[in-house]
Design a protein around this motif. Structure first.
Motif, PDB file in Angstrom:
ATOM      1  N   ARG A 114     -29.486  -3.298  -0.921  1.00 19.52           N
ATOM      2  CA  ARG A 114     -29.325  -3.557  -2.355  1.00 19.52           C
ATOM      3  C   ARG A 114     -30.423  -2.931  -3.193  1.00 19.52           C
ATOM      4  O   ARG A 114     -30.200  -2.574  -4.341  1.00 19.52           O
ATOM      5  CB  ARG A 114     -29.309  -5.065  -2.610  1.00 19.52           C
ATOM      6  N   GLN A 115     -31.604  -2.856  -2.626  1.00 18.64           N
ATOM      7  CA  GLN A 115     -32.735  -2.285  -3.351  1.00 18.64           C
ATOM      8  C   GLN A 115     -33.650  -1.632  -2.339  1.00 18.64           C
ATOM      9  O   GLN A 115     -33.699  -2.033  -1.177  1.00 18.64           O
ATOM     10  CB  GLN A 115     -33.533  -3.375  -4.068  1.00 18.64           C
ATOM     11  N   PHE A 157     -33.417 -16.701  -5.469  1.00 18.86           N
ATOM     12  CA  PHE A 157     -34.340 -15.627  -5.140  1.00 18.86           C
ATOM     13  C   PHE A 157     -35.690 -15.858  -5.791  1.00 18.86           C
ATOM     14  O   PHE A 157     -36.737 -15.722  -5.175  1.00 18.86           O
ATOM     15  CB  PHE A 157     -33.731 -14.306  -5.600  1.00 18.86           C
ATOM     16  N   GLN A 177     -34.180  -4.378   0.689  1.00 19.40           N
ATOM     17  CA  GLN A 177     -33.544  -5.689   0.709  1.00 19.40           C
ATOM     18  C   GLN A 177     -32.085  -5.530   1.109  1.00 19.40           C
ATOM     19  O   GLN A 177     -31.401  -4.601   0.645  1.00 19.40           O
ATOM     20  CB  GLN A 177     -33.631  -6.329  -0.677  1.00 19.40           C
ATOM     21  N   TYR A 185     -28.262  -7.542   1.581  1.00 13.30           N
ATOM     22  CA  TYR A 185     -27.376  -8.658   1.288  1.00 13.30           C
ATOM     23  C   TYR A 185     -25.959  -8.193   1.565  1.00 13.30           C
ATOM     24  O   TYR A 185     -25.595  -7.066   1.187  1.00 13.30           O
ATOM     25  CB  TYR A 185     -27.534  -9.097  -0.170  1.00 13.30           C
ATOM     26  N   PHE A 195     -42.947  -3.747  -0.891  1.00 17.81           N
ATOM     27  CA  PHE A 195     -41.500  -3.874  -0.702  1.00 17.81           C
ATOM     28  C   PHE A 195     -40.913  -2.613  -0.072  1.00 17.81           C
ATOM     29  O   PHE A 195     -41.117  -1.504  -0.587  1.00 17.81           O
ATOM     30  CB  PHE A 195     -40.853  -4.140  -2.062  1.00 17.81           C
ATOM     31  N   TYR A 242     -41.044  -6.162   4.085  1.00 19.66           N
ATOM     32  CA  TYR A 242     -42.276  -5.754   3.431  1.00 19.66           C
ATOM     33  C   TYR A 242     -43.232  -5.184   4.465  1.00 19.66           C
ATOM     34  O   TYR A 242     -43.250  -5.598   5.623  1.00 19.66           O
ATOM     35  CB  TYR A 242     -42.955  -6.949   2.742  1.00 19.66           C
ATOM     36  N   PRO A 299     -29.471 -15.387  -2.918  1.00 10.68           N
ATOM     37  CA  PRO A 299     -29.526 -14.651  -4.177  1.00 10.68           C
ATOM     38  C   PRO A 299     -29.761 -15.540  -5.393  1.00 10.68           C
ATOM     39  O   PRO A 299     -30.510 -15.180  -6.295  1.00 10.68           O
ATOM     40  CB  PRO A 299     -28.153 -13.968  -4.256  1.00 10.68           C
TER      41      PRO A 299
END
Lengths: 114, 114
Positions: free
Chosen positions: B55-56, B99, B48, B50, B45, B35, B96
């Motif tokens: 992932r995003q 989360f 992310q 993983y 944001f 962030y 996850p």
């Protein structure tokens, strides 16, 4: 329009007062609602989280969520000088796999005066 | 139990330079989110990671890139620095399935671009 709106304050209250902090949001997909506390020069720390609507109490802290109004609140009873910090509301749509970002408000700066 | 560790804590860079920030997640956590928190604002944001994959991603330009290593640690790289990139960069770790319980944040890296 921001997804999450939060009054930045600052909010100044005397010790022992009841503090009310609020956020509104526009994304109806949000299901998880969190409150973080951030002290100066530190990262945010999770205070409380709530799933969907309702109330949750933890000691002097109470979190309320009203999904019909898209409005969440954090109440602090018997406020202490150590509560002086910035309070951030945060929200997430959740979902499977956990790959959902958390969206934060701008934070409200609280000062509790002894 | 070590929490989230970020390095360096502060750094000053010149416009146009490149910077790498590092994060070690909390023990037992395998998901890392980055962030950006500008002064007086809530965290925004960036992305992310993983299983070593992004992932995003939030609304940040391609100048912002990242990496996650097999030991779950992560790096954030910013190329062609702009004055507007000056901010506190926060790393948050989670698992996850938990989360939505909230992240564990590090204390951040304060980046100043001059």
């Amino acid at each position: 329009q921001k997804e999450v709106e939060q009054d930045p304050g600052p909010l100044s209250v005397p010790e022992g007062a009841i503090v009310s902090l609020n956020c509104t949001y526009s994304n109806s997909a949000f299901q998880y609602f969190m409150w973080y506390r951030q002290y100066s020069r530190k990262g945010p720390e999770l205070l409380m989280y709530t799933y969907s609507s309702g109330n949750k109490e933890d000691g002097r802290f109470t979190a309320q969520v009203d999904k019909s109004s898209k409005y969440i609140s954090l109440f602090i009873r018997d406020s202490q000088p150590s509560d002086s910090a910035t309070y951030l509301c945060a929200m997430s749509a959740g979902g499977s796999g956990g790959y959902q970002k958390v969206t934060f408000g701008t934070g409200t700066k609280l000062q509790v005066i002894p | 139990d070590a929490g989230v560790t970020q390095s360096p804590t502060h750094l000053i860079k010149t416009r146009g330079q490149q910077v790498t920030l590092r994060c070690s997640p909390k023990s037992g956590h395998d998901t890392v989110s980055w962030y950006q928190q500008a002064l007086g604002q809530g965290p925004q944001f960036i992305f992310q990671y993983y299983e070593e994959e992004e992932r995003q991603r939030g609304n940040f330009p391609d100048r912002f890139s990242g990496h996650q290593f097999p030991n779950y640690s992560s790096e954030l790289n910013v190329n062609a620095l702009l004055l507007g990139d000056s901010a506190l960069y926060l790393c948050a770790s989670s698992t996850p399935d938990r989360f939505f319980y909230g992240y564990t944040f590090g204390s951040g890296t304060r980046l100043t671009v001059v």
